[in-house]
Design a protein around this motif. Structure first.
Motif, PDB file in Angstrom:
ATOM      1  N   ASP A   1       0.775  -1.167   0.068  1.00  0.00           N
ATOM      2  CA  ASP A   1       0.120  -0.013   0.003  1.00  0.00           C
ATOM      3  C   ASP A   1       0.735   1.336   0.274  1.00  0.00           C
ATOM      4  OD1 ASP A   1      -2.381  -1.465   0.014  1.00  0.00           O
ATOM      5  OD2 ASP A   1      -2.740  -1.272   2.059  1.00  0.00           O
TER       6      ASP A   1
ATOM      7  N   GLY B   1       2.471   1.902  -3.414  1.00  0.00           N
ATOM      8  CA  GLY B   1       1.626   2.137  -4.463  1.00  0.00           C
ATOM      9  C   GLY B   1       1.315   3.812  -4.171  1.00  0.00           C
ATOM     10  N   LEU B   2       1.195   4.004  -2.947  1.00  0.00           N
ATOM     11  CA  LEU B   2       0.865   5.392  -2.468  1.00  0.00           C
ATOM     12  C   LEU B   2       2.254   6.354  -2.868  1.00  0.00           C
ATOM     13  CD1 LEU B   2      -1.352   7.175  -1.339  1.00  0.00           C
ATOM     14  CD2 LEU B   2      -0.464   6.759   0.844  1.00  0.00           C
TER      15      LEU B   2
ATOM     16  N   VAL C   1      -5.169   9.371  -7.909  1.00  0.00           N
ATOM     17  CA  VAL C   1      -4.849   8.037  -7.428  1.00  0.00           C
ATOM     18  C   VAL C   1      -4.622   8.143  -5.911  1.00  0.00           C
ATOM     19  CG1 VAL C   1      -3.538   6.023  -7.409  1.00  0.00           C
ATOM     20  CG2 VAL C   1      -4.151   7.040  -9.687  1.00  0.00           C
TER      21      VAL C   1
ATOM     22  N   GLN D   1      -6.662   6.138  -3.068  1.00  0.00           N
ATOM     23  CA  GLN D   1      -5.811   5.401  -1.770  1.00  0.00           C
ATOM     24  C   GLN D   1      -6.138   5.717  -0.493  1.00  0.00           C
ATOM     25  OE1 GLN D   1      -1.951   4.780  -3.467  1.00  0.00           O
ATOM     26  NE2 GLN D   1      -2.739   2.856  -4.828  1.00  0.00           N
TER      27      GLN D   1
ATOM     28  N   SER E   1      -9.372   4.883   0.746  1.00  0.00           N
ATOM     29  CA  SER E   1      -9.476   3.324   1.017  1.00  0.00           C
ATOM     30  C   SER E   1      -8.790   3.099   2.429  1.00  0.00           C
ATOM     31  CB  SER E   1      -8.883   2.649  -0.189  1.00  0.00           C
ATOM     32  OG  SER E   1      -8.960   1.433   0.013  1.00  0.00           O
TER      33      SER E   1
END
Length: 159
Positions: free
Chosen positions: A31, A34-35, A46, A50, A53
């Motif tokens: 995570d 990706g962030l 994005v 994220q 989420s």
């Protein structure tokens, strides 16, 4: 090897906690990766998605972290925690004391979250941990996290 205290506290659900450790660590790293990649690429949409989420998964993260830390702390026996607020000293703190403290701090955050959002499945949410809290209050939030975890496992096995 699990201690008798951890086995007594979690019963048949202790094995699931052992499975959580690598899953939680892997998900956390992926995570963040990706962030960071989305941030570095300037992909604000994005990043926002994220972060949203992550916020929605906050309770689940608190619960999983609380029970993993609690099970590890139980494997190191019972004892005291560091005082709140903690002040650094030149005397090293034993690892098991830090572990118990971390377990209760995260469980306390779970209790606060559940109190604020009405997210408890078992009720009887202990009060928040405050400066000067006792070991008994710290034990109460850890027991609350255990109840929440075991109830979730009983109701929704495999989640």
């Amino acid at each position: 090897m699990a201690s008798e205290a951890a086995q007594a506290a979690y019963g048949k659900h202790l094995a699931r906690i052992g499975q959580l450790i690598p899953a939680v660590l892997y998900a956390h790293v992926m995570d963040r990766q990706g962030l960071a990649a989305a941030h570095n690429a300037g992909r604000r949409n994005v990043v926002d998605a994220q972060v949203g989420s992550i916020a929605m998964e906050c309770r689940e993260d608190l619960l999983e972290a609380a029970v993993v830390l609690d099970a590890l702390a139980l494997c190191h026996g019972h004892g005291s925690c560091l005082p709140r607020p903690y002040q650094e000293t030149s005397i090293p703190t034993p690892a098991e004391v830090e572990l118990r403290t971390d377990a209760s701090d995260v469980a306390g955050e779970l209790a606060c979250h559940d109190q604020q959002y009405g997210a408890s499945t078992t009720g009887d949410i202990p009060g928040p941990l405050e400066d000067g809290c006792t070991d008994k209050e710290r034990d109460a939030v850890r027991a609350y996290a255990r109840r929440e975890w075991i109830t979730r496992q009983e109701r929704w096995p495999g989640i």
